[in-house]
Design a protein around this motif. Structure first.
Motif, PDB file in Angstrom:
ATOM      1  N   UNK A   1      41.708  31.890  42.784  1.00  0.00           N
ATOM      2  CA  UNK A   1      43.113  31.380  42.304  1.00  0.00           C
ATOM      3  C   UNK A   1      43.423  32.529  41.422  1.00  0.00           C
ATOM      4  N   UNK A   2      42.857  33.027  40.477  1.00  0.00           N
ATOM      5  CA  UNK A   2      43.088  34.010  39.423  1.00  0.00           C
ATOM      6  C   UNK A   2      43.410  35.189  40.357  1.00  0.00           C
ATOM      7  N   UNK A   3      42.663  35.740  41.397  1.00  0.00           N
ATOM      8  CA  UNK A   3      42.890  36.985  42.169  1.00  0.00           C
ATOM      9  C   UNK A   3      44.219  36.824  42.741  1.00  0.00           C
ATOM     10  N   UNK A   4      44.540  35.760  43.221  1.00  0.00           N
ATOM     11  CA  UNK A   4      45.802  35.337  43.909  1.00  0.00           C
ATOM     12  C   UNK A   4      47.051  35.410  42.769  1.00  0.00           C
ATOM     13  N   UNK A   5      46.824  34.986  41.636  1.00  0.00           N
ATOM     14  CA  UNK A   5      47.828  35.031  40.647  1.00  0.00           C
ATOM     15  C   UNK A   5      48.039  36.601  40.174  1.00  0.00           C
ATOM     16  N   UNK A   6      47.139  37.553  40.062  1.00  0.00           N
ATOM     17  CA  UNK A   6      47.193  38.887  39.728  1.00  0.00           C
ATOM     18  C   UNK A   6      47.912  39.672  40.697  1.00  0.00           C
TER      19      UNK A   6
END
Length: 326
Positions: A28-33
């Protein structure tokens, strides 16, 4: 967004539970970035709000109870700790919920010894399932209707997944991330968490200990004889005669007791001895081959690779301390 329910069984092993949560939430953090929406809604789901895990050393706070979750897309069963039949009983209340969610389309994955709870649902009857190689004998005894594949790191059969021993669960989580989020994200997660992504089997980790948790005394004595005389050429007929059994009766009882044919057992004992020598000595492969009772180089290398997943030379390069430290 995929809803992921990570179960919090009583006596779960914290590492597989937290490691799974961390990998999915990091995606999810990868997606946010990237300026994209998160892919996963991850929840810890328990039978109670507070659950002791890892032998009572830690307590995990569940986000939700099973009764709160009406529908989920993926259920993760983490590794269990302690005496496994007791662990199943303590967590039996998960089973009807897992079956209900499966009937509503959820996928189910077990990690390491979580396979025992998965198998208790009946969902892997007639299917392939992996677990820790140390628990293979007990698993076969409890769930003979399951096709146990202890050499596998991952099984994937129509939405039912399992992983091999210990930290190999990370490979299954990467496999699921790749399925849901794509190969690129799975490779990124592998790099961030320093996980070897392409691992097909756990054969090279397996230590053959002999399957003696049975009540057939003549077969146990035959096993001990093989282990004490593995350098010798022993025929099945000679072994059967030594323990006053007919050949067919010997083979049938041996297979039932050990899950190996007599010849397979002999091979595994010889290869285990060869592995130890490759790990600790500077003998040549041919010298070790002769030490354990083989005279045919091609046959030895073929059997060694089938049992360990590696050639003798590759095995030595990976596990011989003197070579590794050189």
């Amino acid at each position: 967004m995929k809803h992921i329910s990570i179960l919090v069984p009583k006596g779960a092993i914290l590492g597989s539970l937290e490691g799974t949560r961390q990998l999915f939430t990091e995606v999810n953090q990868f997606c946010k970035m990237r300026g994209e929406k998160p892919l996963f809604s991850v929840q810890l789901v328990g039978l109670s709000r507070e659950t002791p895990v890892s032998g009572g050393l830690f307590t995990v706070h569940a986000d939700s109870l099973i009764g709160d979750i009406k529908k989920t897309d993926l259920i993760i069963i983490p590794a269990l700790d302690g005496e496994l039949e007791n662990a199943i009983e303590k967590n039996r209340d998960f089973i009807p919920w897992i079956l209900k969610q499966r009937s509503n389309g959820a996928e189910v994955a077990s990690l390491c010894l979580g396979a025992f709870l998965l198998a208790s649902t009946g969902l892997v009857n007639g299917r392939k399932c992996a677990t820790h190689w140390l628990a293979a004998n007990q698993f076969r005894q409890l769930f003979p209707e399951v096709d146990l594949v202890p050499e596998k790191i991952i099984t994937d059969e129509q939405g039912i997944y399992s992983s091999g021993g210990a930290f190999s669960y990370l490979n299954l989580i990467l496999h699921l991330i790749g399925k849901y989020a794509g190969r690129e994200i799975a490779v990124l997660a592998a790099k961030v968490f320093a996980i070897e992504i392409q691992r097909d089997n756990q054969l090279s980790f397996t230590i053959f200990q002999g399957q003696k948790e049975h009540e057939d005394e003549p077969i146990r004595k035959a096993q001990e004889f093989i282990e004490q005389n593995f350098q010798e050429r022993i025929s099945v007929d000679e072994l059967a005669s030594k323990f006053a059994l007919g050949r067919r009766n010997m083979e049938r009882r041996f297979k039932k007791a050990t899950a190996n044919s007599v010849n397979e057992y002999m091979q595994r004992v010889k290869i285990e001895a060869a592995k130890k020598s490759l790990e600790t000595s500077r003998k040549t492969v041919n010298e070790i081959m002769y030490d354990v009772g083989y005279s045919d180089t091609k046959a030895f290398r073929t059997i060694f690779k089938r049992i360990t997943g590696l050639s003798p030379v590759d095995y030595r390069n990976k596990y011989n301390k003197e070579l590794v430290d050189a």
